[in-house]
Scaffold this motif. Structure first.
Motif, PDB file in Angstrom:
ATOM      1  N   GLU A  86     -59.585  20.206 -25.613  1.00 34.09           N
ATOM      2  CA  GLU A  86     -58.353  20.457 -26.369  1.00 34.09           C
ATOM      3  C   GLU A  86     -57.166  19.770 -25.689  1.00 34.09           C
ATOM      4  O   GLU A  86     -57.060  19.773 -24.458  1.00 34.09           O
ATOM      5  CB  GLU A  86     -58.111  21.968 -26.430  1.00 34.09           C
ATOM      6  CG  GLU A  86     -57.032  22.347 -27.421  1.00 34.09           C
ATOM      7  CD  GLU A  86     -56.783  23.856 -27.435  1.00 34.09           C
ATOM      8  OE1 GLU A  86     -56.824  24.424 -28.526  1.00 34.09           O
ATOM      9  OE2 GLU A  86     -56.555  24.434 -26.351  1.00 34.09           O
ATOM     10  N   LEU A  87     -56.298  19.196 -26.487  1.00 32.74           N
ATOM     11  CA  LEU A  87     -55.109  18.514 -25.946  1.00 32.74           C
ATOM     12  C   LEU A  87     -53.918  19.469 -25.993  1.00 32.74           C
ATOM     13  O   LEU A  87     -53.805  20.291 -26.910  1.00 32.74           O
ATOM     14  CB  LEU A  87     -54.798  17.263 -26.767  1.00 32.74           C
ATOM     15  CG  LEU A  87     -55.947  16.250 -26.936  1.00 32.74           C
ATOM     16  CD1 LEU A  87     -55.526  15.119 -27.860  1.00 32.74           C
ATOM     17  CD2 LEU A  87     -56.368  15.701 -25.583  1.00 32.74           C
ATOM     18  N   VAL A  91     -52.464  13.097 -23.595  1.00 31.73           N
ATOM     19  CA  VAL A  91     -51.584  13.361 -24.744  1.00 31.73           C
ATOM     20  C   VAL A  91     -52.188  12.755 -26.015  1.00 31.73           C
ATOM     21  O   VAL A  91     -52.773  11.670 -25.988  1.00 31.73           O
ATOM     22  CB  VAL A  91     -50.152  12.809 -24.463  1.00 31.73           C
ATOM     23  CG1 VAL A  91     -50.170  11.316 -24.178  1.00 31.73           C
ATOM     24  CG2 VAL A  91     -49.211  13.100 -25.635  1.00 31.73           C
ATOM     25  N   GLY A  92     -52.051  13.464 -27.136  1.00 27.35           N
ATOM     26  CA  GLY A  92     -52.475  12.941 -28.431  1.00 27.35           C
ATOM     27  C   GLY A  92     -51.366  12.078 -29.014  1.00 27.35           C
ATOM     28  O   GLY A  92     -50.205  12.476 -29.018  1.00 27.35           O
ATOM     29  N   GLN A 121     -57.184  18.858 -32.775  1.00 27.09           N
ATOM     30  CA  GLN A 121     -57.694  18.992 -31.402  1.00 27.09           C
ATOM     31  C   GLN A 121     -56.572  19.376 -30.431  1.00 27.09           C
ATOM     32  O   GLN A 121     -56.818  19.543 -29.243  1.00 27.09           O
ATOM     33  CB  GLN A 121     -58.345  17.662 -30.988  1.00 27.09           C
ATOM     34  CG  GLN A 121     -59.217  17.746 -29.750  1.00 27.09           C
ATOM     35  CD  GLN A 121     -60.059  16.483 -29.558  1.00 27.09           C
ATOM     36  OE1 GLN A 121     -60.338  15.756 -30.511  1.00 27.09           O
ATOM     37  NE2 GLN A 121     -60.465  16.218 -28.335  1.00 27.09           N
ATOM     38  N   SER A 122     -55.354  19.518 -30.942  1.00 24.78           N
ATOM     39  CA  SER A 122     -54.190  19.736 -30.069  1.00 24.78           C
ATOM     40  C   SER A 122     -53.580  21.111 -30.306  1.00 24.78           C
ATOM     41  O   SER A 122     -53.557  21.606 -31.430  1.00 24.78           O
ATOM     42  CB  SER A 122     -53.135  18.665 -30.347  1.00 24.78           C
ATOM     43  OG  SER A 122     -53.698  17.368 -30.229  1.00 24.78           O
ATOM     44  N   ARG A 123     -53.073  21.710 -29.217  1.00 28.65           N
ATOM     45  CA  ARG A 123     -52.458  23.044 -29.336  1.00 28.65           C
ATOM     46  C   ARG A 123     -51.124  22.989 -30.053  1.00 28.65           C
ATOM     47  O   ARG A 123     -50.738  23.921 -30.734  1.00 28.65           O
ATOM     48  CB  ARG A 123     -52.246  23.648 -27.932  1.00 28.65           C
ATOM     49  CG  ARG A 123     -53.495  24.232 -27.321  1.00 28.65           C
ATOM     50  CD  ARG A 123     -53.174  25.136 -26.135  1.00 28.65           C
ATOM     51  NE  ARG A 123     -52.637  24.426 -24.989  1.00 28.65           N
ATOM     52  CZ  ARG A 123     -53.372  23.710 -24.143  1.00 28.65           C
ATOM     53  NH1 ARG A 123     -54.667  23.609 -24.320  1.00 28.65           N
ATOM     54  NH2 ARG A 123     -52.823  23.089 -23.109  1.00 28.65           N
ATOM     55  N   VAL A 149     -50.756  18.594 -26.407  1.00 26.06           N
ATOM     56  CA  VAL A 149     -49.740  18.218 -27.405  1.00 26.06           C
ATOM     57  C   VAL A 149     -50.145  16.938 -28.141  1.00 26.06           C
ATOM     58  O   VAL A 149     -50.803  16.064 -27.581  1.00 26.06           O
ATOM     59  CB  VAL A 149     -48.351  18.066 -26.724  1.00 26.06           C
ATOM     60  CG1 VAL A 149     -48.328  16.896 -25.754  1.00 26.06           C
ATOM     61  CG2 VAL A 149     -47.240  17.929 -27.750  1.00 26.06           C
ATOM     62  N   TYR A 150     -49.754  16.914 -29.409  1.00 31.86           N
ATOM     63  CA  TYR A 150     -49.947  15.729 -30.254  1.00 31.86           C
ATOM     64  C   TYR A 150     -48.566  15.312 -30.760  1.00 31.86           C
ATOM     65  O   TYR A 150     -47.821  16.135 -31.314  1.00 31.86           O
ATOM     66  CB  TYR A 150     -50.852  16.083 -31.440  1.00 31.86           C
ATOM     67  CG  TYR A 150     -51.046  14.955 -32.426  1.00 31.86           C
ATOM     68  CD1 TYR A 150     -51.665  13.771 -32.041  1.00 31.86           C
ATOM     69  CD2 TYR A 150     -50.605  15.066 -33.746  1.00 31.86           C
ATOM     70  CE1 TYR A 150     -51.847  12.735 -32.941  1.00 31.86           C
ATOM     71  CE2 TYR A 150     -50.791  14.027 -34.658  1.00 31.86           C
ATOM     72  CZ  TYR A 150     -51.411  12.872 -34.249  1.00 31.86           C
ATOM     73  OH  TYR A 150     -51.585  11.837 -35.133  1.00 31.86           O
TER      74      TYR A 150
END
Ligand code: 5RP
Length: 226
Positions: A78-79, A27-28, A112-114, A81-82
């Protein structure tokens, strides 16, 4: 009806954000007092995630103190969620961030997060961005020229100090806080200021906007989607 303190509201949204953490995925994690509540809550599910990518030294230290592994952004893809707070968020999910001076790494992890899930109390919701001074991380030698550029667009830039000396970010740079701006088009504003030589990051998050905002109100947590 129970009246919540601001600290209790931050705890509420910090806990509510857990439902957006994807088990089995890194997780971000953002920065700030609201995110600190999220980090505390995240410790309760640390056995179900590999760890986190952090947006600041402060968050890294808090995550590690709670036994949550922190990964370098370069070592992961790629993460999903942030999760991060905001200083202001508008009705489109555009934000001002950087009150905690972590805006550059926050924008990197957000990019970097969706999905960006913003956690905030209702005082952060605004109809138009710009009442909160816009933080801009700058290369120190550009400070005076950038101050004049903001002045030419109607803003007043002030160098952020800590203990009487310029605050130094995690990236070794300085912060200008800019008041008096009319940010009618956050996307265009972010694009324009980003191009000025010496600007590291502008604290308008329009290209990296939130897709979800968990807003703590007197009636509980509202979910806003954009
Ligand atoms: C730090 C940030 C924070 O998300 C923002 O300042 C909100 O912080 P808080 O949750 O303490 O009100 O952008 O750089």
């Amino acid at each position: 009806m129970k009246t919540y303190t601001q600290d209790e509201l931050k705890t509420l949204v910090g806990q509510a954000a857990l439902q957006y953490v994807v088990p089995g995925e890194i997780v971000g994690v953002g920065t700030g007092s609201t995110v600190n509540k999220f980090i505390d809550a995240l410790a309760t599910m640390k056995g179900r995630i590999p760890g986190a990518v952090s947006s600041s030294t402060a968050s890294t230290l808090r995550l590690q103190a709670l036994g949550i592994q922190v990964f370098d952004a370069n070592d992961v893809g790629e993460l999903a969620v942030y999760i991060d707070g905001a200083d202001e968020i508008d009705g489109r999910g555009y934000m001002i961030k950087g009150g905690g001076a972590a805006l550059t790494r926050e924008k990197i992890v957000a990019a970097q997060s969706r999905r960006f899930v913003c956690i905030a109390d209702a005082s952060k919701l605004v109809s138009a961005l710009g009442k909160f001074p816009v933080p801009v991380e700058v290369i120190p030698m550009a400070t005076q020229r950038l101050t004049r550029q903001f002045s030419a667009m109607g803003g007043t830039a002030t160098l952020r100090l800590r203990d009487g000396v310029p605050l130094v970010t995690d990236n070794g740079q300085h912060i200008l806080d800019v008041t008096g701006l009319q940010i009618t088009d956050p996307l265009a504003f972010e694009t324009q200021v980003n191009q000025w030589p010496g600007v590291v990051t502008v604290g308008v998050f329009a290209h990296q906007k939130a897709q979800v905002c968990l807003l703590a109100t007197a009636d509980g947590v509202q979910v806003l989607t954009y």
